[in-house]
Scaffold this motif. Sequence first.
Motif, short mmCIF file in Angstrom:
data_model
loop_
_atom_site.label_atom_id
_atom_site.label_comp_id
_atom_site.label_asym_id
_atom_site.label_seq_id
_atom_site.Cartn_x
_atom_site.Cartn_y
_atom_site.Cartn_z
N VAL A 1 -17.88 12.85 -9.30
CA VAL A 1 -16.63 12.32 -8.76
C VAL A 1 -15.49 13.20 -9.25
CG1 VAL A 1 -15.08 10.34 -8.68
CG2 VAL A 1 -17.56 9.98 -8.68
N TRP A 2 -14.82 13.85 -8.31
CA TRP A 2 -13.75 14.78 -8.64
C TRP A 2 -12.38 14.10 -8.53
CZ3 TRP A 2 -14.75 19.78 -10.16
CH2 TRP A 2 -16.00 20.33 -9.83
N ASP A 3 -11.52 14.34 -9.50
CA ASP A 3 -10.10 14.07 -9.33
C ASP A 3 -9.56 15.18 -8.43
OD1 ASP A 3 -7.53 13.04 -9.69
OD2 ASP A 3 -7.17 14.30 -11.44
N PHE A 4 -8.44 14.92 -7.77
CA PHE A 4 -7.90 15.94 -6.86
C PHE A 4 -6.78 16.73 -7.52
CE2 PHE A 4 -5.46 17.49 -3.15
CZ PHE A 4 -6.46 18.27 -2.59
N ASP A 5 -5.58 16.16 -7.61
CA ASP A 5 -4.44 16.89 -8.18
C ASP A 5 -4.66 17.15 -9.67
OD1 ASP A 5 -2.81 17.09 -5.84
OD2 ASP A 5 -2.37 14.95 -6.04
N GLY A 6 -4.55 18.41 -10.04
CA GLY A 6 -4.77 18.80 -11.42
C GLY A 6 -6.18 19.27 -11.69
N VAL A 7 -7.07 19.08 -10.72
CA VAL A 7 -8.44 19.55 -10.85
C VAL A 7 -8.77 20.41 -9.63
CG1 VAL A 7 -10.86 18.91 -11.21
CG2 VAL A 7 -9.05 17.54 -12.24
N LEU A 8 -9.28 19.81 -8.57
CA LEU A 8 -9.59 20.60 -7.37
C LEU A 8 -8.34 21.26 -6.79
CD1 LEU A 8 -12.09 18.24 -5.50
CD2 LEU A 8 -12.62 20.28 -6.85
N ASN A 9 -7.23 20.57 -6.89
CA ASN A 9 -5.96 21.09 -6.39
C ASN A 9 -5.06 21.42 -7.57
OD1 ASN A 9 -4.02 21.61 -4.19
ND2 ASN A 9 -2.92 19.83 -4.99
N ARG A 10 -4.61 22.67 -7.62
CA ARG A 10 -3.74 23.10 -8.72
C ARG A 10 -2.31 22.60 -8.46
NH1 ARG A 10 -5.62 29.38 -8.74
NH2 ARG A 10 -4.84 29.14 -6.62
N ALA A 11 -2.10 21.35 -8.79
CA ALA A 11 -0.80 20.72 -8.52
C ALA A 11 0.31 21.48 -9.22
CB ALA A 11 -0.81 19.27 -9.00
N GLY A 12 1.41 21.65 -8.51
CA GLY A 12 2.55 22.37 -9.07
C GLY A 12 3.18 21.65 -10.25
N MET B 1 -25.18 3.61 -6.72
CA MET B 1 -25.71 4.28 -7.91
C MET B 1 -25.30 3.52 -9.16
SD MET B 1 -25.10 8.35 -7.20
CE MET B 1 -25.65 9.13 -5.67
N ALA B 2 -26.10 3.67 -10.20
CA ALA B 2 -25.79 3.08 -11.48
C ALA B 2 -24.73 3.94 -12.18
CB ALA B 2 -27.04 3.01 -12.34
N PRO B 3 -23.93 3.34 -13.07
CA PRO B 3 -22.87 4.10 -13.76
C PRO B 3 -23.37 5.37 -14.44
CG PRO B 3 -22.56 1.76 -14.12
CD PRO B 3 -23.87 1.91 -13.41
N HIS B 4 -24.54 5.32 -15.07
CA HIS B 4 -25.00 6.50 -15.81
C HIS B 4 -25.41 7.66 -14.91
CE1 HIS B 4 -28.92 4.54 -14.94
NE2 HIS B 4 -29.39 5.78 -14.97
N GLU B 5 -25.45 7.42 -13.60
CA GLU B 5 -25.81 8.47 -12.65
C GLU B 5 -24.59 9.20 -12.10
OE1 GLU B 5 -29.81 7.01 -10.46
OE2 GLU B 5 -28.06 5.74 -10.04
N ILE B 6 -23.41 8.84 -12.60
CA ILE B 6 -22.16 9.36 -12.04
C ILE B 6 -21.36 10.08 -13.13
CG2 ILE B 6 -20.04 8.78 -10.80
CD1 ILE B 6 -21.43 6.18 -9.92
N LEU B 7 -20.81 11.24 -12.78
CA LEU B 7 -19.95 12.01 -13.68
C LEU B 7 -18.56 12.12 -13.08
CD1 LEU B 7 -19.25 14.08 -15.96
CD2 LEU B 7 -20.25 15.85 -14.48
N LEU B 8 -17.55 11.74 -13.86
CA LEU B 8 -16.15 11.89 -13.44
C LEU B 8 -15.58 13.15 -14.06
CD1 LEU B 8 -13.49 10.80 -12.12
CD2 LEU B 8 -13.01 9.72 -14.34
N ILE B 9 -14.94 13.99 -13.24
CA ILE B 9 -14.22 15.17 -13.72
C ILE B 9 -12.75 14.94 -13.41
CG2 ILE B 9 -13.94 17.67 -13.52
CD1 ILE B 9 -16.86 17.76 -12.52
N ASP B 10 -11.94 14.74 -14.45
CA ASP B 10 -10.56 14.31 -14.27
C ASP B 10 -9.70 14.95 -15.36
OD1 ASP B 10 -8.14 12.51 -14.19
OD2 ASP B 10 -9.40 11.32 -12.84
N ASP B 11 -8.43 15.21 -15.04
CA ASP B 11 -7.54 15.83 -16.02
C ASP B 11 -6.68 14.81 -16.76
OD1 ASP B 11 -5.88 15.23 -13.84
OD2 ASP B 11 -4.53 16.90 -14.28
N THR B 12 -6.92 13.51 -16.53
CA THR B 12 -6.18 12.47 -17.22
C THR B 12 -7.11 11.75 -18.19
OG1 THR B 12 -4.74 12.15 -15.30
CG2 THR B 12 -4.79 10.37 -16.94
N PRO B 13 -6.92 11.93 -19.50
CA PRO B 13 -7.85 11.37 -20.49
C PRO B 13 -8.11 9.87 -20.33
CG PRO B 13 -6.40 12.94 -21.54
CD PRO B 13 -5.88 12.77 -20.14
N ARG B 14 -7.07 9.09 -19.99
CA ARG B 14 -7.30 7.65 -19.90
C ARG B 14 -8.23 7.30 -18.74
NH1 ARG B 14 -2.02 8.24 -18.00
NH2 ARG B 14 -1.64 7.49 -15.86
N ASN B 15 -8.24 8.12 -17.71
CA ASN B 15 -9.17 7.88 -16.60
C ASN B 15 -10.60 8.18 -17.04
OD1 ASN B 15 -7.01 7.25 -14.93
ND2 ASN B 15 -6.91 9.29 -14.01
#
Length: 220
Positions: A15-26, A171-185
């Motif tokens: 699971v990708w975050d968008f702004d700040g990860v896939l998209n280089r937000a200004g 899917m079960a939670p352990h089968e999912i990886l989040l990639i995010d630039d916000t630590p609290r997420n």
Amino acid sequence: MSGAIEGIEGVRAIVWDFDGVLNRAGRPDKAGIFPWQAKVAEELGIDAAAMAQAVFGRDKAALFTGKDDVLDRIAHWAEGAGVDLDPGDVLEIWFEADHDPDPELDRVLDLLAEAGVVQVILTNNEARRARWIAQDAGWAERVDALFASGETGVMKPAAEAFAAVETALDMAPHEILLIDDTPRNVEAAEKRGWLGWDYQAGGAMALVQALMPLLLKAER
């Protein structure tokens, strides 16, 4: 961030975050002006910083969960400021100026797709930009699904945002990886049992290294 991701071999979806990860937000300049605001000011001749403050400076949750329409907020500001403005012109310039996909992560997406890993986007974005990202920018063709708070009505890091993805993917939670630039997420996802990666700008190489066991597993 660097290092290994414990349990990565069991991941079936990223699971990708968008702004700040896939998209280089200004990022804003010293005066706090974002690049897209400068572009809007340049092309439309308005005080884009004042407009942005009026649109995003109050009850952002209502905007980002679909309760308020960004076009209505822009129109309300324009009327109050005595500005002759088509709100749609603002969105067109904003969305284009704020879209800058990271080419290195673009290649990572391709590698994961070749490995058969399910990939989705989970983003806190208002509904109109979310649809632009999916349709006009073509991200709906790059990933298996796109979940935006403006359409689902719930924002990260609320547990409901992650639960909706689990249900949709079956899917079960352990089968999912989040990639995010916000630590609290990332922390919230990990509390549900997801794997998490706190992405840092320019960290594509470290991410690839961490994902390597998953990629190698798919090749076997």
